[in-house]
Design a protein around this motif. Structure first.
Motif, PDB file in Angstrom:
ATOM      1  N   UNK A 154      -6.569 -12.098   5.936  1.00 46.79           N
ATOM      2  CA  UNK A 154      -5.188 -11.597   5.915  1.00 46.79           C
ATOM      3  C   UNK A 154      -4.898 -10.809   4.643  1.00 46.79           C
ATOM      4  N   UNK A 155      -3.939  -9.901   4.756  1.00 42.45           N
ATOM      5  CA  UNK A 155      -3.525  -9.138   3.573  1.00 42.45           C
ATOM      6  C   UNK A 155      -2.919 -10.083   2.548  1.00 42.45           C
ATOM      7  N   UNK A 156      -3.170  -9.795   1.273  1.00 41.79           N
ATOM      8  CA  UNK A 156      -2.657 -10.613   0.175  1.00 41.79           C
ATOM      9  C   UNK A 156      -1.775  -9.753  -0.715  1.00 41.79           C
ATOM     10  N   UNK A 157      -0.837 -10.388  -1.384  1.00 48.79           N
ATOM     11  CA  UNK A 157      -0.002  -9.643  -2.317  1.00 48.79           C
ATOM     12  C   UNK A 157      -0.847  -9.100  -3.472  1.00 48.79           C
ATOM     13  N   UNK A 158      -1.958  -9.773  -3.795  1.00 45.70           N
ATOM     14  CA  UNK A 158      -2.858  -9.297  -4.849  1.00 45.70           C
ATOM     15  C   UNK A 158      -3.524  -7.981  -4.490  1.00 45.70           C
ATOM     16  N   UNK A 159      -3.504  -7.598  -3.213  1.00 44.07           N
ATOM     17  CA  UNK A 159      -4.121  -6.342  -2.797  1.00 44.07           C
ATOM     18  C   UNK A 159      -3.270  -5.127  -3.156  1.00 44.07           C
ATOM     19  N   UNK A 160      -2.045  -5.358  -3.629  1.00 40.68           N
ATOM     20  CA  UNK A 160      -1.146  -4.261  -3.986  1.00 40.68           C
ATOM     21  C   UNK A 160      -1.171  -4.090  -5.503  1.00 40.68           C
ATOM     22  N   UNK A 161      -1.710  -2.962  -5.948  1.00 49.15           N
ATOM     23  CA  UNK A 161      -1.965  -2.759  -7.371  1.00 49.15           C
ATOM     24  C   UNK A 161      -1.201  -1.536  -7.871  1.00 49.15           C
ATOM     25  N   UNK A 162      -0.894  -1.551  -9.167  1.00 49.30           N
ATOM     26  CA  UNK A 162      -0.250  -0.396  -9.777  1.00 49.30           C
ATOM     27  C   UNK A 162      -1.210   0.762  -9.885  1.00 49.30           C
ATOM     28  N   UNK A 163      -0.704   2.003  -9.908  1.00 44.27           N
ATOM     29  CA  UNK A 163      -1.587   3.169  -9.985  1.00 44.27           C
ATOM     30  C   UNK A 163      -2.526   3.145 -11.190  1.00 44.27           C
ATOM     31  N   UNK A 164      -2.042   2.594 -12.307  1.00 43.65           N
ATOM     32  CA  UNK A 164      -2.866   2.576 -13.523  1.00 43.65           C
ATOM     33  C   UNK A 164      -3.744   1.332 -13.631  1.00 43.65           C
ATOM     34  N   UNK A 165      -3.727   0.476 -12.584  1.00 45.46           N
ATOM     35  CA  UNK A 165      -4.542  -0.744 -12.528  1.00 45.46           C
ATOM     36  C   UNK A 165      -4.253  -1.689 -13.701  1.00 45.46           C
ATOM     37  N   UNK A 166      -2.986  -1.727 -14.110  1.00 42.58           N
ATOM     38  CA  UNK A 166      -2.545  -2.679 -15.133  1.00 42.58           C
ATOM     39  C   UNK A 166      -1.432  -3.582 -14.611  1.00 42.58           C
ATOM     40  N   UNK A 187      -5.973   4.283   7.607  1.00 43.41           N
ATOM     41  CA  UNK A 187      -6.533   2.928   7.640  1.00 43.41           C
ATOM     42  C   UNK A 187      -5.427   1.943   7.983  1.00 43.41           C
ATOM     43  N   UNK A 188      -5.299   1.528   9.252  1.00 45.57           N
ATOM     44  CA  UNK A 188      -4.229   0.593   9.639  1.00 45.57           C
ATOM     45  C   UNK A 188      -4.348  -0.721   8.882  1.00 45.57           C
ATOM     46  N   UNK A 189      -3.211  -1.222   8.408  1.00 46.29           N
ATOM     47  CA  UNK A 189      -3.204  -2.461   7.651  1.00 46.29           C
ATOM     48  C   UNK A 189      -2.034  -3.339   8.092  1.00 46.29           C
ATOM     49  N   UNK A 190      -2.262  -4.634   8.071  1.00 52.60           N
ATOM     50  CA  UNK A 190      -1.175  -5.591   8.264  1.00 52.60           C
ATOM     51  C   UNK A 190      -0.563  -5.908   6.907  1.00 52.60           C
ATOM     52  N   UNK A 191       0.739  -6.105   6.891  1.00 47.41           N
ATOM     53  CA  UNK A 191       1.426  -6.395   5.630  1.00 47.41           C
ATOM     54  C   UNK A 191       1.163  -7.829   5.177  1.00 47.41           C
ATOM     55  N   UNK A 192       1.194  -8.028   3.859  1.00 45.32           N
ATOM     56  CA  UNK A 192       1.194  -9.381   3.317  1.00 45.32           C
ATOM     57  C   UNK A 192       2.459 -10.100   3.785  1.00 45.32           C
TER      58      UNK A 192
END
Length: 316
Positions: free
Chosen positions: A142-154, A202-207
């Motif tokens: 399943x999708x995780x909230x950790x999969x959503x990252x800032x553009x600068x990876x910080x 790329x189809x994705x399910x939401x967290x």
């Protein structure tokens, strides 16, 4: 609404939240407690759109470079001058023995007398994980909230939410908070707005934590950009950070020669952004019958090596 700052304020107040409520502590802020307050705010926004000078002067009083600070100033203006909740204090720092423990974004009071502590966050995250692929639901995690990252990876959405729930929202309930002069009780609420961006095609399910109505965009690599862009729009523009809130609109009256030159085709935009070290937010525009340029969609062009780096960061 046609004024840029007023459109951004309206988006901040009226756009969907990024998150569902995260109870018990992470309830969502609601700028309007009644239908009458909502309608009064809409009427107030249209009046402000007709005479936005006071808002412009307030924003120009200090130099604003960060989108979060810009959003704070807009929300503060609404709380000071709008027809709904009213501002008690903003940026209330909590200190102990000379050490700053944190800062409360807004202390407000509703028209019904409820005293609230709002924490504001405006975020743009790119989905970088491999989970949640709807084409292979049985095999994909399943999708995780950790999969959503800032553009600068910080920055990562799970870390931001944890900081809100564990540190920011409880600040006003701490015993030391009485020393600020704003003794409680205060009811904490989180005010989290923004956009989430998904890899094009790329189809994705939401967290599960996300509000399904959240603002959405796309991202592509530089290698993928020409084919993607040519299939989607003819006019593009890079968006600086202070234009990351509401969908953009440039009226025909505002289209000076300099402004017109900032709208380019896909190949010219690729050349403009090729030397950028990280992801660049861009938007596609179409012209309406009045000659205004209206944002059709937005997304990020990322370096070709960024997806692998982002996937590693999401797994940390």
């Amino acid at each position: 609404m046609r004024d840029t700052a007023v459109r951004d304020l309206a988006w901040l107040l009226l756009s969907p939240d990024l998150l569902r409520p995260q109870l018990p502590l992470g309830a969502l802020a609601n700028p309007f407690e009644t239908a009458q307050e909502l309608q009064a705010t809409i009427d107030w926004l249209y009046a402000l759109d007709a005479t936005p000078g006071p808002l412009h002067r307030d924003l120009a009083a200090t130099r604003i470079t960060r989108v979060g600070r810009y959003a704070e100033r807009l929300l503060g203006w609404f709380l000071q001058h709008g027809p709904a909740a009213r501002l008690i204090a903003a940026g209330v720092a909590l200190r102990r023995a000379g050490v700053t423990l944190g800062e409360c974004d807004f202390l407000v009071q509703s028209r019904q007398g409820v005293r609230l502590h709002w924490e504001l966050a405006v975020k743009c995250y790119l989905h970088a994980g491999r989970g949640g692929d709807t084409r292979n639901a049985e095999d994909s995690p399943p999708a995780r909230l950790a999969d959503y990252v800032g553009p600068n990876l910080k920055d990562r959405f799970d870390l931001k939410l944890a900081h809100l729930l564990d540190h920011q929202l409880p600040l006003s309930a701490r015993e030391e908070f009485a020393s600020t002069g704003y003794a409680g009780p205060w009811t904490p609420r989180m005010f989290v707005k923004g956009w989430l961006f998904y890899r094009a095609g790329a189809p994705r399910a939401d967290a599960l934590e996300l509000d399904p109505a959240h603002g959405r965009g796309w991202w592509v690599t530089r290698r993928e950009w020409p084919a993607f862009a040519l299939a989607h729009a003819r006019r593009w523009r890079a968006l600086p950070r202070l234009e990351w809130l509401a969908p953009r609109l440039t009226t025909r009256r505002e289209q000076s020669a300099a402004a017109e030159a900032s709208y380019v085709d896909a190949l010219a935009l690729a050349a403009q952004t090729s030397n950028q070290p990280g992801p660049v937010m861009v938007a596609a525009f179409v012209e309406d019958n009045a000659g205004d340029l209206i944002e059709r969609s937005r997304g990020f062009i990322v370096p070709d090596e960024w997806p692998e780096q982002a996937t590693r960061y999401a797994k940390q």
